[in-house]
Design a protein around this motif. Structure first.
Motif, PDB file in Angstrom:
ATOM      1  N   MET A   1     -97.652  51.868  24.504  1.00 50.57           N
ATOM      2  CA  MET A   1     -97.927  51.222  23.210  1.00 50.57           C
ATOM      3  C   MET A   1     -99.254  50.481  23.252  1.00 50.57           C
ATOM      4  SD  MET A   1     -95.613  48.335  21.287  1.00 50.57           S
ATOM      5  CE  MET A   1     -96.533  46.927  20.683  1.00 50.57           C
ATOM      6  N   ALA A   2     -99.924  50.458  22.130  1.00 51.86           N
ATOM      7  CA  ALA A   2    -101.221  49.787  22.038  1.00 51.86           C
ATOM      8  C   ALA A   2    -101.057  48.280  22.192  1.00 51.86           C
ATOM      9  CB  ALA A   2    -101.874  50.098  20.692  1.00 51.86           C
ATOM     10  N   LYS A   3    -102.151  47.663  22.544  1.00 58.14           N
ATOM     11  CA  LYS A   3    -102.171  46.199  22.721  1.00 58.14           C
ATOM     12  C   LYS A   3    -101.701  45.510  21.449  1.00 58.14           C
ATOM     13  CE  LYS A   3    -106.421  44.349  23.216  1.00 58.14           C
ATOM     14  NZ  LYS A   3    -106.558  45.350  22.234  1.00 58.14           N
ATOM     15  N   GLN A   4    -100.887  44.499  21.648  1.00 57.04           N
ATOM     16  CA  GLN A   4    -100.361  43.689  20.553  1.00 57.04           C
ATOM     17  C   GLN A   4    -101.490  42.836  19.941  1.00 57.04           C
ATOM     18  OE1 GLN A   4     -97.304  43.583  19.409  1.00 57.04           O
ATOM     19  NE2 GLN A   4     -97.496  41.768  18.109  1.00 57.04           N
ATOM     20  N   ILE A   5    -101.656  42.905  18.637  1.00 56.68           N
ATOM     21  CA  ILE A   5    -102.705  42.115  17.979  1.00 56.68           C
ATOM     22  C   ILE A   5    -102.138  40.748  17.588  1.00 56.68           C
ATOM     23  CG2 ILE A   5    -104.361  42.076  16.101  1.00 56.68           C
ATOM     24  CD1 ILE A   5    -104.789  44.509  17.738  1.00 56.68           C
ATOM     25  N   PRO A   6    -102.840  39.661  17.920  1.00 61.03           N
ATOM     26  CA  PRO A   6    -102.333  38.333  17.548  1.00 61.03           C
ATOM     27  C   PRO A   6    -102.197  38.185  16.036  1.00 61.03           C
ATOM     28  CG  PRO A   6    -104.195  38.146  19.082  1.00 61.03           C
ATOM     29  CD  PRO A   6    -104.095  39.580  18.690  1.00 61.03           C
ATOM     30  N   ASP A   7    -101.133  37.523  15.624  1.00 64.28           N
ATOM     31  CA  ASP A   7    -100.900  37.319  14.192  1.00 64.28           C
ATOM     32  C   ASP A   7    -102.017  36.518  13.544  1.00 64.28           C
ATOM     33  OD1 ASP A   7     -99.137  37.367  11.806  1.00 64.28           O
ATOM     34  OD2 ASP A   7     -99.224  35.204  12.091  1.00 64.28           O
ATOM     35  N   ILE A   8    -102.637  35.646  14.318  1.00 66.44           N
ATOM     36  CA  ILE A   8    -103.695  34.822  13.738  1.00 66.44           C
ATOM     37  C   ILE A   8    -104.893  35.688  13.342  1.00 66.44           C
ATOM     38  CG2 ILE A   8    -104.800  34.235  15.939  1.00 66.44           C
ATOM     39  CD1 ILE A   8    -104.954  31.324  14.719  1.00 66.44           C
ATOM     40  N   VAL A   9    -105.082  36.784  14.077  1.00 66.47           N
ATOM     41  CA  VAL A   9    -106.149  37.728  13.714  1.00 66.47           C
ATOM     42  C   VAL A   9    -105.768  38.450  12.418  1.00 66.47           C
ATOM     43  CG1 VAL A   9    -107.360  39.809  14.419  1.00 66.47           C
ATOM     44  CG2 VAL A   9    -106.898  38.014  16.095  1.00 66.47           C
ATOM     45  N   ILE A  10    -104.534  38.910  12.354  1.00 66.57           N
ATOM     46  CA  ILE A  10    -104.054  39.574  11.134  1.00 66.57           C
ATOM     47  C   ILE A  10    -104.233  38.655   9.930  1.00 66.57           C
ATOM     48  CG2 ILE A  10    -102.045  40.604   9.996  1.00 66.57           C
ATOM     49  CD1 ILE A  10    -103.108  42.143  12.442  1.00 66.57           C
ATOM     50  N   GLY A  11    -103.991  37.370  10.149  1.00 65.16           N
ATOM     51  CA  GLY A  11    -104.111  36.418   9.056  1.00 65.16           C
ATOM     52  C   GLY A  11    -105.521  36.273   8.521  1.00 65.16           C
ATOM     53  N   ARG A  12    -106.522  36.554   9.356  1.00 64.14           N
ATOM     54  CA  ARG A  12    -107.900  36.434   8.870  1.00 64.14           C
ATOM     55  C   ARG A  12    -108.381  37.694   8.161  1.00 64.14           C
ATOM     56  NH1 ARG A  12    -108.777  33.112  13.783  1.00 64.14           N
ATOM     57  NH2 ARG A  12    -109.028  35.031  14.953  1.00 64.14           N
ATOM     58  N   LEU A  13    -107.773  38.824   8.464  1.00 64.79           N
ATOM     59  CA  LEU A  13    -108.273  40.072   7.878  1.00 64.79           C
ATOM     60  C   LEU A  13    -108.258  40.071   6.351  1.00 64.79           C
ATOM     61  CD1 LEU A  13    -106.853  42.802  10.300  1.00 64.79           C
ATOM     62  CD2 LEU A  13    -109.113  41.751  10.309  1.00 64.79           C
ATOM     63  N   PRO A  14    -107.190  39.582   5.708  1.00 64.84           N
ATOM     64  CA  PRO A  14    -107.223  39.567   4.241  1.00 64.84           C
ATOM     65  C   PRO A  14    -108.359  38.718   3.693  1.00 64.84           C
ATOM     66  CG  PRO A  14    -104.978  39.235   5.033  1.00 64.84           C
ATOM     67  CD  PRO A  14    -105.882  39.147   6.235  1.00 64.84           C
ATOM     68  N   VAL A  15    -108.725  37.673   4.428  1.00 63.64           N
ATOM     69  CA  VAL A  15    -109.840  36.827   3.980  1.00 63.64           C
ATOM     70  C   VAL A  15    -111.148  37.595   4.095  1.00 63.64           C
ATOM     71  CG1 VAL A  15    -111.030  34.643   4.370  1.00 63.64           C
ATOM     72  CG2 VAL A  15    -108.552  34.783   4.704  1.00 63.64           C
ATOM     73  N   TYR A  16    -111.306  38.329   5.188  1.00 67.85           N
ATOM     74  CA  TYR A  16    -112.509  39.163   5.327  1.00 67.85           C
ATOM     75  C   TYR A  16    -112.559  40.183   4.196  1.00 67.85           C
ATOM     76  CZ  TYR A  16    -112.440  37.498  10.234  1.00 67.85           C
ATOM     77  OH  TYR A  16    -112.416  36.750  11.382  1.00 67.85           O
ATOM     78  N   LEU A  17    -111.410  40.782   3.939  1.00 67.59           N
ATOM     79  CA  LEU A  17    -111.373  41.832   2.921  1.00 67.59           C
ATOM     80  C   LEU A  17    -111.747  41.285   1.549  1.00 67.59           C
ATOM     81  CD1 LEU A  17    -110.761  44.663   1.966  1.00 67.59           C
ATOM     82  CD2 LEU A  17    -108.324  44.114   1.968  1.00 67.59           C
ATOM     83  N   ARG A  18    -111.242  40.120   1.236  1.00 69.99           N
ATOM     84  CA  ARG A  18    -111.564  39.520  -0.063  1.00 69.99           C
ATOM     85  C   ARG A  18    -113.061  39.270  -0.189  1.00 69.99           C
ATOM     86  NH1 ARG A  18    -108.671  33.899  -1.474  1.00 69.99           N
ATOM     87  NH2 ARG A  18    -110.276  33.185  -0.016  1.00 69.99           N
ATOM     88  N   ALA A  19    -113.663  38.772   0.894  1.00 70.39           N
ATOM     89  CA  ALA A  19    -115.109  38.521   0.863  1.00 70.39           C
ATOM     90  C   ALA A  19    -115.884  39.824   0.729  1.00 70.39           C
ATOM     91  CB  ALA A  19    -115.531  37.766   2.119  1.00 70.39           C
ATOM     92  N   LEU A  20    -115.416  40.876   1.412  1.00 70.48           N
ATOM     93  CA  LEU A  20    -116.104  42.163   1.330  1.00 70.48           C
ATOM     94  C   LEU A  20    -116.016  42.726  -0.089  1.00 70.48           C
ATOM     95  CD1 LEU A  20    -114.843  43.673   4.700  1.00 70.48           C
ATOM     96  CD2 LEU A  20    -117.225  43.111   4.161  1.00 70.48           C
ATOM     97  N   GLN A  21    -114.843  42.596  -0.692  1.00 68.68           N
ATOM     98  CA  GLN A  21    -114.692  43.091  -2.064  1.00 68.68           C
ATOM     99  C   GLN A  21    -115.621  42.346  -3.001  1.00 68.68           C
ATOM    100  OE1 GLN A  21    -110.184  43.016  -2.240  1.00 68.68           O
ATOM    101  NE2 GLN A  21    -110.511  45.014  -3.199  1.00 68.68           N
ATOM    102  N   GLN A  22    -115.758  41.056  -2.756  1.00 71.24           N
ATOM    103  CA  GLN A  22    -116.645  40.271  -3.600  1.00 71.24           C
ATOM    104  C   GLN A  22    -118.103  40.696  -3.402  1.00 71.24           C
ATOM    105  OE1 GLN A  22    -116.285  36.050  -3.026  1.00 71.24           O
ATOM    106  NE2 GLN A  22    -117.789  35.602  -4.640  1.00 71.24           N
ATOM    107  N   MET A  23    -118.499  40.896  -2.141  1.00 70.65           N
ATOM    108  CA  MET A  23    -119.868  41.348  -1.867  1.00 70.65           C
ATOM    109  C   MET A  23    -120.143  42.678  -2.542  1.00 70.65           C
ATOM    110  SD  MET A  23    -120.412  40.508   2.142  1.00 70.65           S
ATOM    111  CE  MET A  23    -120.751  38.843   2.746  1.00 70.65           C
ATOM    112  N   LYS A  24    -119.146  43.554  -2.487  1.00 66.73           N
ATOM    113  CA  LYS A  24    -119.344  44.852  -3.108  1.00 66.73           C
ATOM    114  C   LYS A  24    -119.571  44.695  -4.611  1.00 66.73           C
ATOM    115  CE  LYS A  24    -117.623  49.397  -3.846  1.00 66.73           C
ATOM    116  NZ  LYS A  24    -116.400  49.936  -4.446  1.00 66.73           N
ATOM    117  N   GLN A  25    -118.787  43.810  -5.209  1.00 64.57           N
ATOM    118  CA  GLN A  25    -118.926  43.571  -6.643  1.00 64.57           C
ATOM    119  C   GLN A  25    -120.303  42.995  -6.979  1.00 64.57           C
ATOM    120  OE1 GLN A  25    -115.407  41.631  -8.119  1.00 64.57           O
ATOM    121  NE2 GLN A  25    -115.363  43.279  -9.627  1.00 64.57           N
ATOM    122  N   GLU A  26    -120.886  42.300  -6.015  1.00 68.29           N
ATOM    123  CA  GLU A  26    -122.239  41.777  -6.219  1.00 68.29           C
ATOM    124  C   GLU A  26    -123.286  42.870  -6.036  1.00 68.29           C
ATOM    125  OE1 GLU A  26    -122.448  38.665  -3.327  1.00 68.29           O
ATOM    126  OE2 GLU A  26    -120.921  37.447  -4.319  1.00 68.29           O
TER     127      GLU A  26
END
Lengths: 205, 205
Positions: A1-26
């Motif tokens: 099985m692949a390495k377990q990803i920390p939940d705290i990392v998962i928690g930041r991904l939606p924030v990155y995604l939101r910023a990326l979507q905003q940049m794209k809209q710009e």
DNA sequence: CGTTTATTGTGCAACTAAACACAATAGGGG
DNA sequence: CCCCTATTGTGTTTAGTTGCACAATAAACG
């Protein structure tokens, strides 16, 4: 099985995604870990390390293609498709959620809103008709719905959560100001404005 | 200067407090770190260590007096008094917040709700009359208000935040789905249901 | 008044997360 | 085609957090 990803990392991904979507809209095409970090108040190194858990998405010297990276993050978070969601509770919060159009572009589709108050059942709420809570289980099971939002009074929330889990719900976003107990395998996120406010008063004055 | 307390500890205290208030309402007098931990899904040792950062609140062999501990935690979090709060934005979310009665028993008092839409200004929203955003700064400054909740569309949130900070606000609870940039010394908490949902989809299926 | 049980507060060890720092390299300019 | 700049991905180090385990002790009981 692949390495377990920390939940705290998962928690930041939606924030990155939101910023990326905003940049794209710009109208932006590329960005860098440094720019993203400055916008979000996160160190560039942390963003790079978080992303590197899942693959190599950038180009040295150039940075990241915004649209490509956003798509990769969507895939990681499994929001490159649309998830059906139900709302339980048609009070102020439930109705505000039902009327919010921000869900669709973030990977969610509201499939129904339920309440056990007979005087509300059948009334229109935006594009939705409020359904009787008694029909909840059947809707969840026939549509295979995995995600629910709870917007009922604190005193009913645990009981509602139990019913949802029993019906097959595996992720709950609860607006009720109580701690919900659910079996392993079911995820819960809580939104309680008083908790968020109390987290800041410590630092005031 | 006293030892710096980690923010992650501060973040758990409101959760402890909510559970203690609930236990009190159930008529309970004492509890233990173990019981509290089981309710909250947190280890007993962590609860003891968190509390020990601030003093000794329990008795060996017996546990914690619920009312006493709740009062101590309130004092730590500075919610043993009432904080004035304003709401900016009188859409669905702003109105739901204005109508929520849960704030008063958790240390907050809503002092006003503002909107820049002239057709809303002057209309009643529960016990509040919606005020014009132009008057916001004056209200904040004459009443010395330090806390605001932002419930405006994403596109206006940064601008509103800037105005609030300029007027003297030091803690912002934002419901707008964007990252706010504020100067050091101002705290921000974000509530964005899509972010919370996306944090769970990773684990589904 | 001694024994038993429950439970705290905490030193220490183990684990987890964040920051640092740099080799590798893509792309642009001359 | 070579040099310069920007920026990634990551091994290593540093910092922060959690869990373990136990001495101390309060209260209950006989």
């Amino acid at each position: 099985m692949a390495k377990q990803i920390p939940d705290i990392v998962i928690g930041r991904l939606p924030v990155y995604l939101r910023a990326l979507q905003q940049m794209k809209q710009e109208g932006r095409q590329v960005t860098s870990s440094q720019e993203l970090g400055e916008r979000l108040g996160i160190s560039a190194a942390q963003i790079r390390k978080d992303l590197s858990q899942f693959g190599e998405f950038g180009k040295q010297g150039t940075g990241y293609n915004i649209e490509y990276l956003a798509n990769q993050v969507r895939e990681i978070l499994k929001v490159n498709r649309s998830w059906d969601v139900i709302i339980v509770g048609a009070g102020d919060i439930g109705r505000a959620l039902a009327g919010y159009n921000g869900f669709s572009e973030r990977g969610f589709k509201i499939r129904g809103i339920f309440d056990n108050n007979a005087s509300l059942v059948g009334s229109k709420q935006g594009e939705f008709t409020i359904s009787d809570s008694k029909t909840m289980k059947e809707v969840i099971q026939t549509s295979g719905i995995k995600i629910a939002m709870i917007a009922v009074p604190a005193g009913h929330a645990q009981q509602v959560a139990d019913q949802l889990v029993e019906a097959g719900i595996r992720a709950i976003l609860s607006y009720a100001p109580v701690n919900l107990n659910v079996p392993a395998g079911v995820r819960v996120q809580n939104i309680d404005p008083s908790i968020h406010l109390q987290r800041m008063t410590y630092y005031l004055e």
